[in-house]
Write an enzyme that holds these catalytic residues in place. Structure first.
Site, PDB file in Angstrom:
ATOM      1  N   GLU A  25      41.246  44.165  37.450  1.00 37.21           N
ATOM      2  CA  GLU A  25      41.532  42.860  38.054  1.00 37.21           C
ATOM      3  C   GLU A  25      41.080  42.794  39.511  1.00 37.21           C
ATOM      4  OE1 GLU A  25      42.261  41.364  35.589  1.00 37.21           O
ATOM      5  OE2 GLU A  25      43.705  42.397  34.337  1.00 37.21           O
ATOM      6  N   ASP A  85      32.995  39.291  33.185  1.00 35.94           N
ATOM      7  CA  ASP A  85      33.416  40.023  31.999  1.00 35.94           C
ATOM      8  C   ASP A  85      32.260  40.046  31.002  1.00 35.94           C
ATOM      9  OD1 ASP A  85      35.986  40.513  32.884  1.00 35.94           O
ATOM     10  OD2 ASP A  85      36.810  38.696  31.977  1.00 35.94           O
TER      11      ASP A  85
END
Length: 499
Positions: free
Chosen positions: A191, A330
């Protein structure tokens, strides 16, 4: 490859899913893994292999989390994914029969889907049957990619006890080294979570570079920066460029011409529609038209290349030297969430050098001299608000408290034995899985929140069960640990004595 007269561009892909094997199938669970595997990991790896065959080097920086690598190497996951690919082919065949008398676009979609499933099956059966690690090792050995590692099960590191944090990072790096024969020098911090002082732990673990989000550097992302007084450097995501593709509010994948991710023809399990419009009901969406999507894709490749070049020129004008743009996403965006994503990736990675942009890895950017003065980073993440609220906010306060208490019990129960203890190893494995950052993210974002809460609770309860059995009935503890290992068996080398 271009000499980079305009400047340098780094594409960073973060490949991650939480441990999903044996924990449900649909709509959340193993199906999530298989869709990402089929629609993102297979085509992205195929693209990288083709670049390798062309002699391309330092194409992009690829993060692969240890918990995802464990699933892509796991015998159970390999077997069940093979079965899923076969079912995909059957679904496409059924669609061809069902839509035989329907619109031409639907008939063509069924045929294309069948061909894609056939190709995926052939690719899996010839190259993937022994798992991802042999494939990844070849790409790393050939220097097509720079590999980033990370801690074991993708925890939000700022909320971990320092001892647990150090163990998870050491274990994750060791797991990657075991799988591919290389210990990564860089990580994608889960994250992009950072707390001041974490660079010291990175240095102790041998980590030389990591990612932060652009606001952590107040938008000054034109070079890597040493963190504090350490030799560890951070790279910041350039949000001005990155958000052209995907942001919390907009981006290319939402264009009306692209295949719609959310709309299903449930009778065949395929996605037959294009986005059409954000306010258009699923039943009213137009059929997917690949020719229209391809035309749009070409425009978006050109738009992105123009955006990168414009940004690099502005950085050169501002700083008086060639600049750096880091765009990070991602991996699952490309193919899984955005059907056309892999083709866009290829188009951009081929067009940027032609536009005078050096395309390289984070390692290559440092070699090219993109290193600025030291910086003190604030507590930060790449989540909402760029702070910790997604993983430490009011919606997940109970989960944060549970995780803090779990770590306290984990450390209190730790006993260093002379030989490995499979019960303690499994208890530690369950604790690592409970501490995954995914569970809090899913709750805060209200994305399968019930599943996420259940997963965090299941692993915490299993940890407590094993610790209690160790004292009450060691034989029963060993039997139970063996049972749980069949479900939660990543990181086979995990040794509780290393905590």
């Amino acid at each position: 490859m271009s000499g980079g007269s305009e400047g340098t561009f780094c594409l960073v892909l973060h490949s991650h899913l939480p441990w999903l094997a044996h924990h449900g199938s649909w709509p959340v669970g193993e199906e999530w893994l298989y869709q990402a595997w089929a629609h993102s990991y297979l085509p992205v790896v195929d693209l990288l292999r083709r670049f390798a065959a062309e002699g391309r080097r330092d194409v992009l920086t690829l993060g692969v989390t240890p918990v995802l690598a464990a699933q892509l190497d796991d015998p159970y996951c390999l077997r069940t994914f093979h079965e899923w690919l076969g079912t995909w082919r059957l679904r496409a065949q059924h669609a061809g029969t069902l839509w035989r008398g329907g619109p031409e676009l639907l008939r063509d979609l069924a045929a294309r889907e069948h061909r894609t499933a056939e190709a995926a099956l052939a690719d899996f059966e010839t190259r993937w049957r022994h798992g991802f690690s042999p494939i990844l090792r070849g790409l790393v050995d050939a220097e097509v990619v720079e590999l980033l590692g990370g801690p074991l099960a993708h925890p939000f590191q700022p909320l971990l006890d320092e001892g647990v944090r150090a163990f998870a990072l050491r274990g994750g790096l060791a797991d990657t080294a075991l799988r591919i024969g290389h210990r990564p020098a860089g990580i994608w911090a889960p994250e992009c979570g950072y707390a001041p002082g974490m660079e010291d732990g990175y240095a102790a673990a041998g980590v030389r570079r990591f990612l932060v989000d652009g606001p952590s550097l107040r938008g000054d992302t034109a070079a890597a920066r040493p963190v504090g007084s350490s030799d560890v450097v951070c790279f910041g995501r350039d949000l001005e460029v990155t958000y052209r593709v995907w942001s919390p509010k907009a981006g290319y994948p939402g264009h009306a011409a692209y295949r719609d991710f959310h709309t299903w023809a449930h009778e065949v399990g395929l996605k037959p529609s294009r986005v059409t419009g954000k306010q258009v009901a699923p039943a009213d969406k137009a059929p997917y038209d690949p020719a229209l999507a391809a035309d749009t894709l070409r425009l978006h490749v050109k738009d992105f290349v123009d955006t990168v070049v414009t940004r690099l020129r502005s950085l050169r004008d501002r700083h008086g030297r060639p600049g750096l743009v880091v765009a990070a996403y991602d991996t699952e965006l490309f193919g899984h969430w955005w059907h056309e994503g892999p083709a866009w990736l290829e188009g951009v990675l081929r067009a940027l050098p032609e536009a005078g942009v050096r395309v390289t890895t984070l390692r290559g950017a440092l070699a090219a001299g993109h290193l600025g003065p030291p910086v003190d980073l604030p507590a930060s993440s790449w989540g909402s608000g760029k702070d910790w609220r997604v993983w430490d906010g009011a919606q997940v306060a109970d989960m944060v408290a549970d995780n803090t208490a779990l770590q306290e019990r984990l450390l209190a129960a730790h006993v260093r034995t002379e030989t490995r203890d499979p019960v303690r190893d499994q208890a530690l494995r369950e604790a690592m899985l409970a501490l995954s950052s995914d569970w809090a993210f899913m709750v805060t974002k209200d994305s399968a929140a019930d599943y996420a809460r259940r997963r965090a609770r299941v692993h915490t309860d299993r940890f407590d069960e094993l610790v209690a059995l160790l004292s009450a009935d060691p034989d029963a503890a060993r039997r139970r640990a063996a049972e749980l290992h069949t479900e939660d068996g990543p990181f086979g080398q995990l040794d509780a004595r290393d905590l």
